[in-house]
Design an enzyme around this catalytic site. Structure first.
Site, PDB file in Angstrom:
ATOM      1  N   GLU A 112      60.997  37.647  -4.294  1.00 31.67           N
ATOM      2  CA  GLU A 112      61.375  38.052  -3.308  1.00 31.67           C
ATOM      3  C   GLU A 112      60.098  38.431  -2.277  1.00 31.67           C
ATOM      4  O   GLU A 112      59.353  39.403  -2.709  1.00 31.67           O
ATOM      5  CB  GLU A 112      62.402  39.171  -3.031  1.00 31.67           C
ATOM      6  CG  GLU A 112      62.757  39.711  -1.629  1.00 31.67           C
ATOM      7  CD  GLU A 112      63.222  38.669  -0.579  1.00 31.67           C
ATOM      8  OE1 GLU A 112      64.208  37.870  -0.980  1.00 31.67           O
ATOM      9  OE2 GLU A 112      62.433  38.691   0.587  1.00 31.67           O
ATOM     10  N   HIS A 143      62.499  41.944   1.763  1.00 33.52           N
ATOM     11  CA  HIS A 143      63.455  42.995   1.150  1.00 33.52           C
ATOM     12  C   HIS A 143      64.447  42.479   0.387  1.00 33.52           C
ATOM     13  O   HIS A 143      65.120  41.261   0.634  1.00 33.52           O
ATOM     14  CB  HIS A 143      64.191  43.621   2.367  1.00 33.52           C
ATOM     15  CG  HIS A 143      63.284  43.922   3.530  1.00 33.52           C
ATOM     16  ND1 HIS A 143      62.630  45.057   3.229  1.00 33.52           N
ATOM     17  CD2 HIS A 143      62.974  43.362   4.820  1.00 33.52           C
ATOM     18  CE1 HIS A 143      61.999  45.164   4.668  1.00 33.52           C
ATOM     19  NE2 HIS A 143      62.140  44.223   5.493  1.00 33.52           N
ATOM     20  N   CYS A 186      71.053  39.173   5.221  1.00 36.48           N
ATOM     21  CA  CYS A 186      72.546  39.789   4.992  1.00 36.48           C
ATOM     22  C   CYS A 186      72.574  41.495   5.023  1.00 36.48           C
ATOM     23  O   CYS A 186      72.815  42.245   5.877  1.00 36.48           O
ATOM     24  CB  CYS A 186      73.422  39.390   3.942  1.00 36.48           C
ATOM     25  SG  CYS A 186      74.925  40.388   3.798  1.00 36.48           S
ATOM     26  N   HIS A 218     105.677  48.715   5.147  1.00 38.87           N
ATOM     27  CA  HIS A 218     105.901  49.021   6.453  1.00 38.87           C
ATOM     28  C   HIS A 218     105.611  50.338   6.712  1.00 38.87           C
ATOM     29  O   HIS A 218     105.997  51.371   5.752  1.00 38.87           O
ATOM     30  CB  HIS A 218     107.392  48.777   6.833  1.00 38.87           C
ATOM     31  CG  HIS A 218     107.995  49.268   8.058  1.00 38.87           C
ATOM     32  ND1 HIS A 218     107.649  48.499   9.286  1.00 38.87           N
ATOM     33  CD2 HIS A 218     108.521  50.349   8.559  1.00 38.87           C
ATOM     34  CE1 HIS A 218     108.039  49.186  10.225  1.00 38.87           C
ATOM     35  NE2 HIS A 218     108.833  50.271   9.687  1.00 38.87           N
TER      36      HIS A 218
HETATM   37  C1  LIG Z   1      73.068  38.980  12.953  1.00 39.42           C
HETATM   38  C2  LIG Z   1      73.518  38.270  11.701  1.00 39.42           C
HETATM   39  C3  LIG Z   1      74.721  38.914  11.308  1.00 39.42           C
HETATM   40  C4  LIG Z   1      75.379  38.180  10.166  1.00 39.42           C
HETATM   41  N1  LIG Z   1      76.672  38.786   9.964  1.00 39.42           N
HETATM   42  C5  LIG Z   1      77.451  38.073   8.698  1.00 39.42           C
HETATM   43  C6  LIG Z   1      78.589  38.391   8.353  1.00 39.42           C
HETATM   44  O1  LIG Z   1      79.224  39.476   9.087  1.00 39.42           O
HETATM   45  N2  LIG Z   1      79.261  37.978   7.315  1.00 39.42           N
HETATM   46  C7  LIG Z   1      78.633  37.099   6.543  1.00 39.42           C
HETATM   47  O2  LIG Z   1      79.002  36.401   5.536  1.00 39.42           O
HETATM   48  N3  LIG Z   1      77.372  36.549   7.057  1.00 39.42           N
HETATM   49  C8  LIG Z   1      76.640  36.941   8.130  1.00 39.42           C
HETATM   50  N4  LIG Z   1      75.550  36.613   8.455  1.00 39.42           N
HETATM   51  C9  LIG Z   1      74.895  35.280   7.669  1.00 39.42           C
HETATM   52  C10 LIG Z   1      74.173  35.963   6.267  1.00 39.42           C
HETATM   53  O3  LIG Z   1      73.236  36.855   6.493  1.00 39.42           O
HETATM   54  C11 LIG Z   1      73.613  34.659   5.715  1.00 39.42           C
HETATM   55  O4  LIG Z   1      74.611  33.750   5.409  1.00 39.42           O
HETATM   56  C12 LIG Z   1      73.260  35.238   4.317  1.00 39.42           C
HETATM   57  O5  LIG Z   1      72.310  36.494   4.330  1.00 39.42           O
HETATM   58  C13 LIG Z   1      72.620  33.896   3.401  1.00 39.42           C
HETATM   59  O6  LIG Z   1      72.126  34.518   2.130  1.00 39.42           O
HETATM   60  P1  LIG Z   1      71.049  33.573   1.327  1.00 39.42           P
HETATM   61  O7  LIG Z   1      71.027  34.453   0.174  1.00 39.42           O
HETATM   62  O8  LIG Z   1      71.325  32.247   1.240  1.00 39.42           O
HETATM   63  O9  LIG Z   1      69.755  34.109   2.168  1.00 39.42           O
HETATM   64  P2  LIG Z   1      69.107  35.093   2.745  1.00 39.42           P
HETATM   65  O10 LIG Z   1      70.036  36.402   2.910  1.00 39.42           O
HETATM   66  O11 LIG Z   1      68.389  34.745   3.888  1.00 39.42           O
HETATM   67  O12 LIG Z   1      67.987  35.603   1.744  1.00 39.42           O
HETATM   68  C14 LIG Z   1      66.880  34.944   1.525  1.00 39.42           C
HETATM   69  C15 LIG Z   1      65.808  35.498   1.004  1.00 39.42           C
HETATM   70  O13 LIG Z   1      64.877  34.647   0.482  1.00 39.42           O
HETATM   71  C16 LIG Z   1      63.708  35.153   0.890  1.00 39.42           C
HETATM   72  N5  LIG Z   1      62.434  34.218   0.694  1.00 39.42           N
HETATM   73  C17 LIG Z   1      62.512  33.030   1.459  1.00 39.42           C
HETATM   74  N6  LIG Z   1      61.429  32.176   1.329  1.00 39.42           N
HETATM   75  C18 LIG Z   1      60.843  32.917   0.148  1.00 39.42           C
HETATM   76  C19 LIG Z   1      59.669  32.553  -0.590  1.00 39.42           C
HETATM   77  N7  LIG Z   1      59.084  31.482  -0.251  1.00 39.42           N
HETATM   78  N8  LIG Z   1      59.236  33.421  -1.633  1.00 39.42           N
HETATM   79  C20 LIG Z   1      60.026  34.473  -1.898  1.00 39.42           C
HETATM   80  N9  LIG Z   1      61.251  34.771  -1.138  1.00 39.42           N
HETATM   81  C21 LIG Z   1      61.488  34.034   0.058  1.00 39.42           C
HETATM   82  C22 LIG Z   1      63.856  35.966   2.176  1.00 39.42           C
HETATM   83  O14 LIG Z   1      62.752  36.933   2.269  1.00 39.42           O
HETATM   84  C23 LIG Z   1      65.000  36.502   1.959  1.00 39.42           C
HETATM   85  O15 LIG Z   1      65.092  37.849   1.629  1.00 39.42           O
HETATM   86  C24 LIG Z   1      74.879  37.043   9.395  1.00 39.42           C
HETATM   87  C25 LIG Z   1      73.400  36.585   9.873  1.00 39.42           C
HETATM   88  C26 LIG Z   1      72.853  37.244  10.858  1.00 39.42           C
HETATM   89  C27 LIG Z   1      71.607  36.717  11.273  1.00 39.42           C
END
Ligand SMILES: Cc1cc2nc3c(=O)[nH]c(=O)nc-3n(C[C@H](O)[C@H](O)[C@H](O)COP(=O)(O)OP(=O)(O)OC[C@H]3O[C@@H](n4cnc5c(N)ncnc54)[C@H](O)[C@@H]3O)c2cc1C
Length: 469
Positions: A34, A37, A42, A448
């Protein structure tokens, strides 16, 4: 000599860290890399901190209604640094919790930026920190869970200091509540921020290129949401594109073009760009490996496998719906496949929630999709204003709409708007996953008085026999 593990995961968002836990539970040696964070977008910049802000907005909004509940309190005001601090503290607590879970499950956490190079069984992963090679890692399988970032809009761009044009990152840690805010994009993220900033006193206008807000939702829900949000003072400009922008020291002006070709200009102290996200596929070495990409998303099969041996991808990096629970679900399914222990498949649909005031929640087909795909359908609607619990709680706005296949009776979709619907939706997700029919739902006993009775009544209404309407 490279360090080796069974599974190596890149990205510790809800896709990656959940995949890591499940893989460890299955007895595999797991490494996760990572760069920022633990918990990804999310936990740190998405789902969780926004909900903390929205809760403050709700509490603040409720204070103006106290008299109707028979409560007298002094004039309400808010403490912006404190409400932001609360939101950040919750995010940090959860991120630290992921760290604890990694330790508990003996997952090796490597802090750095990963890049892939061709390997024998699966790609080799090089981890760098501050442009220095930290470690070289090998594994039997590599899972990309690198997520997505805010999508730029060429007509607006992002100023380097992001003083006048915000993304969700700036909108989550405001130093002030702007007097006027223009939000570009009326999807879930745009509507949640519209709800929060409106509650905190900003004058909010939302511009949407498509002809309705929350365009992925059922059209009836979009219309009801727009009406409710307008009642609270939010303005909407739909079927309108942003063609250009001008930034000044004291604000930003957008050039807008509506569907009929007419041009207008709208100014505000700040514009918030919420037009979606783009997958993080750059600078990871995908081109060199020949990974198949389509529309900026990594192409995968139903197990998460890419076209490159030993390389998998899950979550936002493989495309919509851009939701945390979809990312986690894909993570579990992927590692169970890699471990050779795939679970029996439950055909679970992906629910979607918007935590605005009022909330919106849905699962399955919209009415238009159901008519298109299934043809003969039965629709039931039941409003919260006929529900005793909703009346006593002061939440009479909104309704539940259910859609059933007329021939099989199966629940095809459910769409809700109103208070707590993001909590109510899960019963209908469960019902759909287990293949429930209208007849079954009509005979389920709902407690209810609860808001959940609208789910029962909407199912009865689809058969033409609601009890309380
Ligand atoms: C404002 C906002 C509100 C949201 N609210 C909701 C909600 O209420 N409910 C919901 O279901 N979804 C919500 N989402 C969407 C949700 O945050 C994402 O769908 C989810 O975080 C996707 O998870 P992921 O594990 O695919 O990627 P991410 O959570 O984006 O995690 C990817 C991780 O990979 C790391 N990374 C990237 N490239 C590299 C690399 N080359 N080397 C090492 N680390 C790397 C990044 O630092 C990151 O920590 C929201 C999004 C936003 C922006």
């Amino acid at each position: 000599m490279a360090d080796s593990s069974d599974i190596l995961i890149i990205g510790a968002g809800p896709g990656g860290y959940v995949a890591a836990i499940r893989a460890a539970q299955l007895g595999l040696k797991v490494t996760i890399v990572e760069r920022s964070h633990l918990g990804g977008v999310c936990l740190n910049w998405g789902c969780i901190p926004t909900k903390a802000l929205l809760t403050t907005g709700e509490v603040f909004g409720l204070l103006s209604e106290l008299k109707a509940f028979g409560v007298n309190a002094g004039a309400a005001s808010f403490d912006l640094p404190q409400l932001v601090k609360r939101s950040r503290a919750i995010a940090q607590q959860l991120s630290a919790g992921v760290g604890f879970l990694m330790k508990k499950n003996k997952v090796d956490v490597v802090e750095g930026t990963a890049r892939l190079i061709p390997g024998l069984v699966a790609p080799i992963v090089r981890v760098e920190r501050e442009n220095t090679l930290l470690r070289e890692l090998i594994a039997d399988a590599v899972i990309l869970a690198t997520g997505a970032r805010p999508k730029p809009l060429p007509s607006i761009g992002l100023s380097p200091d992001r003083e006048r044009v915000w993304t969700y990152r700036e909108a989550m840690v405001p130093k002030r509540i702007p007097a006027t805010l223009l939000i570009i994009g009326a999807g879930a993220i745009g509507i949640e921020f519209a709800s929060f900033y409106n509650a905190m006193g900003a004058s909010v206008t939302v511009v949407e290129a498509l002809d309705r807000i929350l365009p992925n939702e059922d059209a009836e829900i979009s219309a009801a949401a727009q009406k409710s949000l307008e009642k609270r003072g939010i303005r909407f400009v739909t079927a309108t594109k942003v063609m250009g922008s001008e930034r000044r020291a004291d604000g930003v002006t957008l050039d807008l073009e509506s569907a009929d070709g007419s041009h207008t200009r709208q100014s505000a102290e700040v514009a918030l760009l919420a037009v979606g996200v783009i997958p993080n596929i750059d600078n990871i070495g995908l081109e060199e490996l020949g990974v198949e990409i389509a529309r900026n998303q990594i192409v995968v099969d139903s197990t998460g496998a890419t076209n490159v041996a030993g390389l998998y991808a899950i979550g936002d990096v493989v495309g919509a719906p851009w939701l945390a629970h979809k990312a986690s679900h894909e993570g579990v399914r992927c590692v169970e496949f890699i471990a050779g222990t795939p679970s029996p498949r439950v055909p679970s649909p992906v629910p979607a929630c918007t935590y605005s005031d009022p909330q919106v929640a849905s699962v399955g087909l919209t009415e238009a999709q159901a008519r298109d795909i299934q043809g003969n359908i039965d629709i039931g609607r039941f409003p919260f204003r006929f529900n005793g619990r909703a009346l006593s709680a002061g939440h009479t706005e909104g309704f539940c709409k259910t859609i059933f296949d007329r021939e099989t009776g199966k629940l095809l979709g459910a769409h809700l708007i109103g208070a707590e619907v993001t909590e109510l939706i899960h019963s209908l997700v469960l019902a759909m996953s287990l293949g429930a029919t209208r007849d079954m739902l009509s005979h389920v006993i709902f407690p209810h008085p609860t808001l959940s009775e609208v789910l029962h009544e909407a199912s009865l209404a689809a058969g033409g026999a609601p009890l309380h309407m």
